[in-house]
Scaffold this motif. Structure first.
Motif, short mmCIF file in Angstrom:
data_model
loop_
_atom_site.label_atom_id
_atom_site.label_comp_id
_atom_site.label_asym_id
_atom_site.label_seq_id
_atom_site.Cartn_x
_atom_site.Cartn_y
_atom_site.Cartn_z
N ALA B 159 0.82 -1.22 0.00
CA ALA B 159 0.00 0.00 0.00
C ALA B 159 0.85 1.27 0.00
O ALA B 159 0.63 2.17 -0.82
N ILE B 160 1.86 1.32 0.86
CA ILE B 160 2.66 2.54 0.96
C ILE B 160 3.41 2.80 -0.35
O ILE B 160 3.62 3.93 -0.75
N TRP B 161 3.77 1.70 -1.05
CA TRP B 161 4.53 1.86 -2.30
C TRP B 161 3.68 2.47 -3.40
O TRP B 161 4.21 3.16 -4.27
N ILE B 164 4.04 6.05 -2.75
CA ILE B 164 5.37 6.52 -3.12
C ILE B 164 5.46 6.67 -4.64
O ILE B 164 5.96 7.66 -5.17
N LEU B 165 4.91 5.67 -5.35
CA LEU B 165 4.94 5.71 -6.81
C LEU B 165 4.23 6.95 -7.34
O LEU B 165 4.70 7.61 -8.27
N GLN B 170 5.14 12.35 -10.00
CA GLN B 170 4.92 13.80 -10.12
C GLN B 170 6.25 14.55 -9.97
O GLN B 170 6.41 15.39 -9.10
N PHE B 171 7.20 14.22 -10.86
CA PHE B 171 8.54 14.79 -10.72
C PHE B 171 8.70 16.08 -11.52
O PHE B 171 9.77 16.65 -11.58
N GLY B 172 7.63 16.54 -12.19
CA GLY B 172 7.72 17.63 -13.15
C GLY B 172 8.36 18.91 -12.66
O GLY B 172 9.23 19.46 -13.34
N SER B 173 7.99 19.38 -11.48
CA SER B 173 8.51 20.69 -11.07
C SER B 173 10.00 20.61 -10.79
O SER B 173 10.76 21.51 -11.15
N SER B 174 10.46 19.51 -10.18
CA SER B 174 11.90 19.34 -9.97
C SER B 174 12.61 19.27 -11.32
O SER B 174 13.70 19.83 -11.51
N MET B 175 11.97 18.59 -12.29
CA MET B 175 12.57 18.45 -13.62
C MET B 175 12.78 19.81 -14.26
O MET B 175 13.83 20.09 -14.83
N LEU B 176 11.79 20.69 -14.15
CA LEU B 176 11.91 22.03 -14.74
C LEU B 176 13.06 22.80 -14.12
O LEU B 176 13.83 23.46 -14.83
N ILE B 177 13.21 22.69 -12.79
CA ILE B 177 14.30 23.41 -12.13
C ILE B 177 15.64 22.85 -12.60
O ILE B 177 16.58 23.60 -12.89
#
Lengths: 443, 297
Positions: B159-161, B164-165, B170-177
Motif C-alpha cells: 500500500a505505501i509503495w 510513493i509511486l 509527479q517529478f515535473g517541477s523538480s525536472m523544470l528546475i
C-alpha cells in the motif's frame, strides 16, 4: 507627482476595502436581528443537513413549500458531506445555522457545550406538537434535563441481504436469526454460491453490532468513564464472529475495503463486485438504507431486510432515532425555527414529499397518512420497523460520551487486525477494553 | 496640510502603504492564527467550548500515542524513499530533454503534466482506481500472463509503495528546475573536456553533477518539506489503511482535530511537525558544505 497621488489613493482604497470586507458579515448579522424582532417583517432562517442526493432534493422542496405558505420567511438551505468538520467550526464561531440535523452520537456533546437550544418550552406551549409521538421516542432527544433534539425518523439496525441470490440457492432467511443460524447461513451461502460475508466493519456499523453483543449480556458499550463491561470476555463474541469467518473462509477479504468508501451503499459488496469472491450476500446496515441499497442494486436483484443475528433479540434490539432536528443556541428567531421543525414533523403535505427518507415519521398520524403514497421499498421499511422490530425491542442505551467517535475508530482498527489475522479474538477483546478505557477516562 | 503631504510623499511611507494590503493579510490570516495555535497546543480544546490551559499535557500524551509514533515513522519512511527516487527520475528526464528540439518541448510538457494536476483529488481518485483489485494495473498484469490478483492497496506491504509511486510520478517541477540550471552550464566546459578526451559519463560526473549540486540541494530541501507535510494522497486513497500502514502524520493530525474534536492535541501535533521539519532542514544545511558546490560558473 499626479501619478503618485493617484497611486496613494488607490492603495488606501484597497486597504479600506479589505478592512471593510472583514467587517461586513458582522453588520449583516445585526441587520437580520432588527428585522427579525419586529413583527411581519422579513425573517431569515438557515438550515443545515447532510445526506444523499435524494434527501437534498426532497428537503429543498419542502423548504420551498414552507416559504410559499409563509411569504415573510426566507430559509437558506445548506448541505454538506464534510458535515461535522463544518459544524464544529460553525459552533466555535457562533455562526451555527438556525436549524441543524444532529445524530445520537454527537448531539449530547453539542447540547452539553451549550450550543443547542432547550426545546422543552416550545413543546410545552405546543409550537412543536408532540401529542402524536410516543414518549420514549421524544425522550431520545433528552440530554440531562432538557430536550435538545426532535427525532425526525425512526430506524433500527438491519441486516440487508441479496434475496434473489438466496432464493436461487434455496436458502430462506427468517427474522430473529440466532448467532448459530447466521453462521450456518454464511457457510451454506459460501459453499453453494461462493459469495462471502461482509460483517459490521464493511458497513461502518460496528458500534451498533457491538451494542447488540453487549446488551444481550446486560451490558452497555459506554459505561461511566469506561467501557461498560466487567471483563474482556464479554467483548469477545464480537471478535469471535470475525475470527470464525476468517478461519472458515467465508469472511470477505478485508483488503477489498481499502479500495471503497465503507458504509456507502453504492460501493457495498452486496451490490458491487466483479466475482462472488469479492461480493457479500449481506451487510450490517440501518433500516432506512434499504431504499438506497435497492436502487444501487443491479436490475433483477431484490434486497431483503431482517434483524441482526442475536441469541436474545428482545434485549438486543432497540428503536433508534435516525437523526434529530435541533435549534442553535445563537438562533435569533427561535420561535420561527421551532415552527419550521413542527412543519417538518407534523405537516402531512410536507411528509408526503419527504416520504420517510430520514426514517419512519415519528408522528403516528403522519406515518399513517403517508403510508399509501410511499413506494414498495419504503413500505418494506415501515413494516420492518412496525411489525418486526417494535414488538421485540427494548430501550436505547443512554446518550454517548464525547469520545464515542474515537471509540468507534479504535474498534474499527482492532477489528481490522482480527480480519488480517494479526490478533486473536481474545487478544482483540483485551486490547479494545484496555485502550477503550484509556480513551474514555479522558487520557 | 503641507506636513501631511510631505509625510505621504516620503518614499518609504508610500512604500509601506503599498505593501499594507499584503501585511494586513499576513497578520490576519497567518501571524495571528499561528500565535493562537501555539496557545491551543498547551490547551484542552474541543472546538465547541473555550480552551482550558493544561500546560504540557498534550505533549506528554504524544509519547504514549501509538498512532503518533506509527504515523511519524510512516511519514519519514515515505519521505526518505520517495524524495531521492523523485529527484533521480527528474534528473534523468531533464537530461533526456535537455536539447531544445521541437519534440523535446512536447515531451517536457507531457512529463510536466502530472505535476500540474499535482496534489489534486482527481489524480488520487484515479490512482485508487488504477490500483484497485479489478483496476488497470492488475488487468495489464493479467494480459501479460500473471495469474495472481494482487490487492495493491489492501496489502500492508504494497500500500505505501503505491503512494510513493504516485509521488515519484509527479517529478515535473523538480525536472523544470533541473532543466533551467542544466542550460546555464557553459558549453565551453564540455568542449574543453572533449578536447581532453573525456567521455559522456566522465563529463556527467565531473562537470554536470558537481555544477548541479546547488539545484539538487534546493530541490532536496523543498521536496523533503513537501514529503513530511504530505496529506492528500493518504486522505483520498487509503485513509491510512490497511492497519495504519499508510497513515501520514498530517492525516493523523486532521483526525485528532476534526474527527475526535481534540483541537488542542492537533495543534500540539502540528507544532511538533514544525520542529521535525526544522530539524530535517537544519541537518541538510549542515551537510551543505560537504557536497554542495557554491562557486560561480
Amino acid at each position: 507627482m499626479k501619478k503618485r497621488v493617484i497611486a496613494c489613493v488607490l492603495a488606501l482604497a484597497m486597504t479600506a476595502g479589505l478592512l471593510g470586507g472583514c467587517g461586513s458579515s458582522g453588520a449583516s448579522d445585526t441587520d437580520s436581528q432588527t428585522t427579525g424582532d419586529s413583527n411581519g417583517d422579513q425573517i431569515d432562517l438557515s438550515m443545515f443537513w447532510w445526506g444523499s442526493q435524494l434527501r437534498n432534493e426532497r428537503t429543498q422542496e419542502v423548504l420551498d413549500m414552507y416559504m410559499e405558505d409563509n411569504p415573510n420567511v426566507t430559509i437558506e438551505g445548506q448541505f454538506s458531506d464534510d458535515y461535522w468538520t463544518r459544524m464544529a467550526t460553525f459552533a466555535a464561531g457562533h455562526t451555527m445555522p438556525d436549524v441543524v440535523q444532529m445524530v445520537y452520537a454527537y448531539m449530547p456533546q453539542y447540547a452539553r457545550e451549550g450550543t443547542l437550544l432547550d426545546l422543552t418550552p416550545y413543546i410545552e406551549d405546543g409550537t412543536i406538537d408532540m401529542s402524536n409521538v410516543n414518549e420514549e421516542i421524544l425522550n431520545t432527544g433528552k440530554v440531562e434535563d432538557g430536550i435538545y433534539g426532535i427525532c425526525n425518523g425512526i430506524n433500527a439496525s438491519a441486516l440487508l441481504y441479496n434475496k434473489t441470490l438466496l432464493d436461487d440457492a434455496g436458502i430462506e432467511i427468517k427474522d430473529y436469526m440466532t448467532m448459530d443460524d447466521f453462521i450456518n447461513i454464511c457457510r451454506e451461502v459460501y459453499e453453494k454460491t461462493g459469495y462471502k460475508t461482509s460483517l459490521s466493519y464493511g458497513a461502518m456499523t460496528s458500534e451498533s453490532y457491538m451494542q447488540f453483543v453487549l446488551r444481550v449480556q446486560g451490558k452497555t458499550l459506554y459505561g461511566d468513564g469506561a467501557i461498560g463491561v466487567d471483563s474482556a470476555d464479554q467483548l469477545e463474541p464480537f471478535f469471535d464472529l470475525y475470527e470464525t469467518g476468517l478461519e472458515e473462509g467465508w469472511l470477505l477479504d478485508p483488503s477489498l475495503y481499502v479500495e471503497r468508501v465503507r458504509g456507502q451503499v453504492e460501493q457495498d459488496p452486496i451490490v458491487y463486485g466483479s466475482s462472488p469472491e469479492t461480493m457479500s450476500w449481506c451487510g450490517f446496515y440501518a433500516s432506512n438504507q434499504l431504499t438506497s441499497m435497492q436502487s444501487a442494486a443491479p436490475e433483477g436483484v431484490e434486497i431483503g431486510i431482517t434483524t441482526f443475528p442475536s441469541d436474545d433479540i428482545e434485549t438486543a434490539e432497540w428503536l433508534n432515532p435516525s437523526q434529530f432536528f435541533s435549534i442553535s443556541a445563537d438562533c435569533e428567531n427561535p420561535d420561527e425555527a421551532a415552527k419550521l421543525i413542527n412543519y417538518l414533523i407534523n405537516d402531512i403535505d410536507c411528509n408526503n414529499v419527504l416520504l420517510g427518507e430520514r426514517g419512519v415519521p415519528i408522528s403516528s398520524v403522519v406515518s399513517e397518512a403517508i403510508s399509501e403514497n410511499i413506494s414498495e421499498d419504503d413500505q418494506k421499511v415501515v413494516t420492518f420497523i412496525n411489525d418486526v422490530v417494535t414488538p421485540k425491542s427494548s430501550a436505547i442505551d443512554p446518550p454517548y460520551p464525547d469520545q464515542s467517535s474515537e471509540i468507534v475508530s479504535l474498534l474499527d482498527s482492532i477489528t481490522e487486525k482480527v480480519m488480517y489475522g494479526e490478533l486473536t479474538a481474545q487478544d482483540a477483546a483485551e486490547q479494545f477494553l484496555e485502550e477503550g478505557n484509556a480513551i474514555l477516562a479522558g487520557n | 496640510m503641507n506636513k501631511i503631504k510631505a509625510l505621504v510623499f516620503k518614499e518609504n511611507i508610500s512604500g509601506i502603504i503599498f505593501v499594507m494590503p499584503f501585511i494586513i493579510g499576513l497578520i490576519c490570516f497567518l501571524v495571528v492564527p499561528l500565535g493562537i495555535s501555539i496557545y491551543y497546543a498547551f490547551c484542552d480544546y474541543n472546538i465547541l467550548s473555550d480552551p482550558v490551559f493544561v500546560g504540557l499535557k498534550n505533549f506528554k500524551t504524544m509519547l504514549n500515542d501509538e498512532l503518533f509514533w506509527k504515523s511519524l515513522s510512516v511519514t519519514i519512511f515515505y519521505t526518505v524513499v520517495s524524495v531521492p527516487l523523485k529527484l533521480i527520475f527528474a534528473l534523468i528526464v531533464a537530461l533526456l530533454f535537455q536539447k531544445t528540439t521541437k519534440i523535446a518541448g512536447i515531451f517536457r510538457g507531457v512529463y510536466y503534466l502530472p505535476s500540474i494536476i499535482g496534489g489534486s483529488v482527481a489524480v488520487a481518485v484515479l490512482w485508487k482506481r488504477m490500483f484497485a483489485t479489478d483496476g488497470t494495473i492488475n488487468q495489464i498484469l493479467h494480459a501479460m500472463g500473471v495469474e495472481k490478483t494482487i490487492s495493491w492497496l489492501g496489502n500492508t506491504d504494497t500500500a505505501i509503495w503505491t503512494l510513493i509511486l504516485l509521488t515519484v510520478w509527479q517529478f515535473g517541477s523538480s525536472m523544470l528546475i533541473f532543466l533551467g540550471s542544466l542550460n546555464q552550464i557553459p558549453r565551453t566546459y564540455y568542449e574543453a573536456a572533449m578536447v581532453d578526451g573525456a567521455g559522456k559519463w566522465r563529463q556527467f560526473f565531473s562537470i554536470t553533477l558537481p555544477l548541479l549540486t546547488p539545484t539538487i540541494f534546493f530541490n532536496l530541501v523543498m521536496q523533503v518539506i513537501n514529503g513530511l507535510l504530505a496529506y492528500t494522497q493518504c486522505f483520498i486513497i487509503t485513509q491510512g489503511q490497511p492497519m495504519n500502514s499508510t497513515l501520514f502524520y498530517m492525516v493523523h493530525m486532521y483526525n485528532e482535530t476534526f474527527v475526535y474534536y481534540k483541537a488542542g492535541y492537533g495543534a500540539a501535533l502540528a507544532w511538533v511537525m514544525i520542529l521535525i521539519v526544522g530539524v530535517f532542514t537544519a541537518v541538510l544545511f549542515a551537510t551543505k558544505k560537504k557536497w554542495v558546490y557554491d562557486g560561480g560558473f
